[in-house]
Every structure is written in structure tokens, then in C-alpha cells.
Design a protein around this motif. Structure first.
Motif, PDB file in Angstrom:
ATOM      1  N   SER A 289       0.848  -1.181   0.000  1.00 12.22           N
ATOM      2  CA  SER A 289       0.000   0.000   0.000  1.00 12.22           C
ATOM      3  C   SER A 289       0.890   1.239   0.000  1.00 12.22           C
ATOM      4  N   SER A 315      -2.191  -2.346  -3.731  1.00 13.17           N
ATOM      5  CA  SER A 315      -3.604  -2.226  -3.356  1.00 13.17           C
ATOM      6  C   SER A 315      -3.756  -0.974  -2.510  1.00 13.17           C
ATOM      7  N   ALA A 320      -9.724  -2.109  -3.193  1.00 13.67           N
ATOM      8  CA  ALA A 320      -8.762  -3.055  -3.757  1.00 13.67           C
ATOM      9  C   ALA A 320      -8.325  -4.041  -2.677  1.00 13.67           C
ATOM     10  N   LYS A 321      -8.124  -3.535  -1.485  1.00 13.07           N
ATOM     11  CA  LYS A 321      -7.715  -4.426  -0.389  1.00 13.07           C
ATOM     12  C   LYS A 321      -8.825  -5.447  -0.113  1.00 13.07           C
TER      13      LYS A 321
END
Ligand code: ATP
Ligand code: MG
Length: 428
Positions: A289, A315, A320-321
Motif C-alpha cells: 500500500s 492495493s 482493492a484491499k
């Protein structure tokens, strides 16, 4: 021991437009040849000042090694200046002229009249051939009478190289090294850097204080970017003899440092991780990240990384995570994206998604904005999902660090965590 002095010629060097990488290269090469070097000078493209620089250098050193100012243009003055200083003429060299003409003919260019200038060399100097360009250098072993003109004794040798690093280096290897090894070198200087991560320079220096007092080999600490190095340098008549002197000291450092020493010389954390993954046959996947792909870039910079890197994702957004890595909504809402819980789910998620042996994750606040009293800039979580288990780490990096430094530090820590895990696994 012979003494050399490096003379870098070029106004653009003084103006800071280019960095003097030639002096850096020659400096390290001289050390390898066991030739001492005490001064280094940079001078602009001006005849009087170039003469002055040569005069000073020839007083202090047996060997003066100049780079730059050999081209065909009006500001290329090196050979004229040194000839003028030593009171000799410039001589036209048919052979060199022939060669220059042939180079132009080969590339089907008309030779500019100005290139004729490069066929002149000071009387008494030999040509140092340039295998990759038109500008030749010289090796000038100055005779006694000429030395006397500027009030110095023999031996005095001037070597000149073009400024273009590629040409300089080719000439250095092909002509200068054999000449210097034969005429000036009376031994070799061999050195090895032991790179450390996870210990500061002063702590390292304290730990090995008794070694820092040695004279051959010498041991010197250097601080780097979030890492530090100990350089062991030995002088001896041959490489074999030098390594024999250095090896016991290197072994002692390695015993004392344990896993704090991650590698030698050109090794990097990522290259060492790559080697450990290769050796263990394990694969790695990374979910980043706050580092935005930095860890992935560094890992895939290593040739052969496709053998062990499975899948890397950046991400950045919460979605997205969640969608890619299966981080739970409750974790994101309850603890936030920068949390130990999120790092754990990211690491496990990427491991699962990639079907890799190891899943690495990094989430944090790189700043300069986005920090809060509870979660300040510099708070970073690193996760490593391993078969049947999980390792997590919280970093509280100083908030004053720049965004790029926080990213770099986080990436280093993440790589180091994988390194230490693989070493421990390998010892089982
Ligand atoms: P050329 O025949 O190409 O003109 P030259 O011997 O005249 O070579 P310079 O004109 O001084 O050399 O420099 C040519 C180029 O080489 C510079 O523009 C610079 O890019 C590079 N250069 C010169 N000196 C150095 C140096 N000390 N370190 C690194 N690069 C250098
Ligand atoms: Mg030039």
C-alpha cells in the motif's frame, strides 16, 4: 609507493552540470593497483589555469592522470596546455591522423577540419590509443631535462584521457592498467565491504572498536542510507596475499555480526532475498500500500526473479484491499487500512491469491499529510504470512522523514523481514 594525482578538466564540472564520475572511477582503480593518491583537482577549460594545475600536480605526484579536454573544439586544451607548461612543441602525428580519417570514412562522414587538431601531441609523448572514439590520449614519460624545466625530478608521467566516461574507461583498461601495473604498482589493495542492516554506524564501530585500530588490513565503518558498512582493506604484493590477510578479520566480523550482516560489496537486501528464495525454492507474493510498488520494483530488478516472485499488487484503495485480497470490511471500518489487522489480512490474502509460499504486505502512512495523533506519519505495518503461521511488525518511523524516506525505510524493513525469516527457516 608511487603517488598519483587526478586532474579533472572541464568547466561544466566546476559549474556542477556534470558529476565527476571519471575521478571516482580512476580513484578506485588506483587503489586497486596499490598506487597512492593524495590530491584531486578540478580545473576549467582555460590554458593558464590548466598549466597551473599540471605544474602543482607534477610537483606533488609521480603520475598525473588527466581527463577531459581532448576533443576537437576550441575549449579542448589539455595537450596544448601541458606542452606549453613543459616547453615543448605540438607535433603532428600522421598515424593518428590516418586513424581519425578512417573512423570518419567508416561512418561515411566528412571529417570536419577541426578534427585535425586531435592528431597533434606534445613532442616526446606516446599516443594512448582510443579504441572507441576519435580523441587519443597520451602517455608521456617526461625526460630528465624537461622535468628540470619545471623544477621536478624524475620519474614523472602524464596520462591523458578523453572526458567521455565510456572512452576513458576503455582506454584505461586496455592501455593504462598494463602500463601502470608494470611501471608504477608495487602491490595491490584489496577490499571488501560487509553490509549491515539493523545496526547504526556508531554501535557497529563500538562493537568492533578493536578491529578499527588495525593497520593491515584496515577496518573502517561507513554510514549509508539506513544501513552501514564495514570496509576491510588489505595491502599486499598479490591479490592472494591480500585476501589471506583480510580473511581472518572478515570472519571475525561475520561471527560478531551474525544476521546483522546481510551481504558483501554489490549485494542489496533484494538481491540477498532473491538468492535465499532461490536456494530454498520458495515463492513470494507482495501486497503493497504505502510503498506503492517499491518493494516489487526492487525484487523484480534482480535477474531471475521470475523464478520466485509470483504476483505483486499495489492495493492502494480500501476496495482493492477488500476485493483483491479479501480484507474484511469490519477490519477496515474498525481498525482502519493502516493497522496490524489489515496488514495481516493483506499478507494472508496475497499469499492465498498467488498460491505462494510467502505473502508480504506493507501498509502505512508515508505523509507528509494524512497523519493523526493516534496514527502519525511514519506508522507502518508489515506482515509476512508463512506456511501455517504469521509474523507482524509495527514501525514507528520519525514523522519528520520525507515521504520517499518513509517508503524506502519501510521497503527495507519488509525485505529484511523476509531475509531473516528465510535464514531462520534454512537453519532449521
Ligand atoms: P570529446 O572528444 O568527446 O570532446 P573531451 O576529451 O574533449 O571529449 P570533454 O569535452 O571535456 O572531453 O567532455 C566530453 C563529455 O564527457 C562531457 O560533456 C561530459 O559528458 C563527459 N565528461 C567530461 N569529464 C567528465 C568527468 N570528469 N566525469 C564524467 N563525465 C565527464
Ligand atoms: Mg570536448
Amino acid at each position: 609507493v608511487a603517488v598519483a594525482e587526478i586532474l579533472s578538466i572541464g568547466t561544466e564540472l566546476l559549474l556542477g552540470q556534470i558529476l565527476d564520475t571519471n575521478a571516482q572511477f580512476i580513484g578506485s582503480e588506483l587503489a586497486k593497483l596499490g598506487i597512492d593518491s593524495f590530491f584531486r583537482t578540478t580545473v576549467g577549460d582555460n590554458v593558464e589555469r590548466i598549466k597551473e594545475a599540471f605544474a602543482t600536480a607534477l610537483k606533488r605526484a609521480d603520475l598525473v592522470i588527466a581527463t577531459g579536454g581532448l576533443g576537437p573544439t576550441a575549449d579542448d586544451l589539455t595537450h596544448e596546455s601541458v606542452a606549453e607548461l613543459l616547453g615543448t612543441e605540438m607535433e603532428f602525428d600522421e598515424e593518428v591522423f590516418d586513424r581519425i580519417q578512417k573512423i570518419f570514412a567508416r561512418f561515411k562522414y566528412k571529417m570536419p577540419e577541426s578534427n585535425r587538431k586531435q592528431a597533434f601531441r606534445p613532442r616526446g609523448a606516446r599516443i594512448l590509443a582510443n579504441p572507441v572514439g576519435t580523441a587519443p590520449g597520451i602517455i608521456w614519460e617526461i625526460d630528465k631535462q624537461t622535468c628540470a624545466r619545471i623544477g621536478v625530478e624524475q620519474p614523472r608521467t602524464v596520462l591523458t584521457f578523453p572526458g567521455v566516461p565510456r572512452e576513458m574507461q576503455a582506454m584505461w583498461r586496455e592501455t593504462a592498467v598494463p602500463f601502470l601495473a608494470k611501471s608504477y604498482s608495487d602491490g595491490v589493495t584489496w577490499s571488501r565491504e560487509l553490509k549491515h542492516y539493523g545496526i547504526g554506524e556508531s554501535a557497529l564501530a563500538e562493537k568492533f572498536a578493536h578491529l578499527l585500530k588495525l593497520s593491515n588490513p584496515t577496518v573502517a565503518p561507513y554510514a549509508g542510507r539506513w544501513e552501514c558498512r564495514l570496509r576491510v582493506t588489505a595491502k599486499a604484493p598479490s591479490v592472494e596475499a591480500a585476501t589471506a590477510l583480510a580473511q581472518p578479520v572478515i570472519d571475525e566480523i561475520l561471527r560478531g555480526s551474525g544476521n546483522l550482516c546481510y551481504g558483501f560489496d554489490d549485494d542489496t537486501l533484494e538481491s540477498v532475498v532473491g538468492a535465499l528464495l532461490t536456494k530454498s525454492g520458495k515463492t513470494l507474493a507482495v501486497a503493497e500500500s504505502c510503498t506503492g510498488g517499491l518493494v516489487s520494483e526492487r525484487l523484480t530488478d534482480i535477474p531471475g526473479s521470475s523464478n520466485y516472485i509470483k504476483l505483486n499488487v499495489v492495493s492502494y484503495a480500501n476496495e482493492a484491499k477488500q476485493q483483491l485480497l479479501g480484507v474484511e470490511e469490519e477490519v477496515l471500518n474498525g481498525h482502519g487500512a493502516v493497522s496490524a489487522e489489515c496488514a495481516e489480512q493483506m499478507a494472508k490474502g496475497i499469499k492465498e491469491l498467488a498460491k505462494a509460499d510467502l505473502g508480504l504486505s506493507i501498509t502505512g502512512i508515508a505523509g507528509p499529510t494524512g497523519g493523526t495523533p493516534e496514527k502519525p506519519v511514519g506508522l507502518v505495518y508489515i506482515g509476512l504470512a508463512i506456511p501455517g503461521s504469521y509474523l507482524g511488525k509495527e514501525l514507528g518511523l520519525p514523522s519528520r522523514l520525507s515521504r520517499s524516506d518513509i517508503r524506502l525505510r519501510s521497503a527495507n524493513e519488509a525485505l529484511n523481514m523476509v531475509r531473516l525469516h528465510l535464514i531462520e527457516e534454512g537453519q532449521r
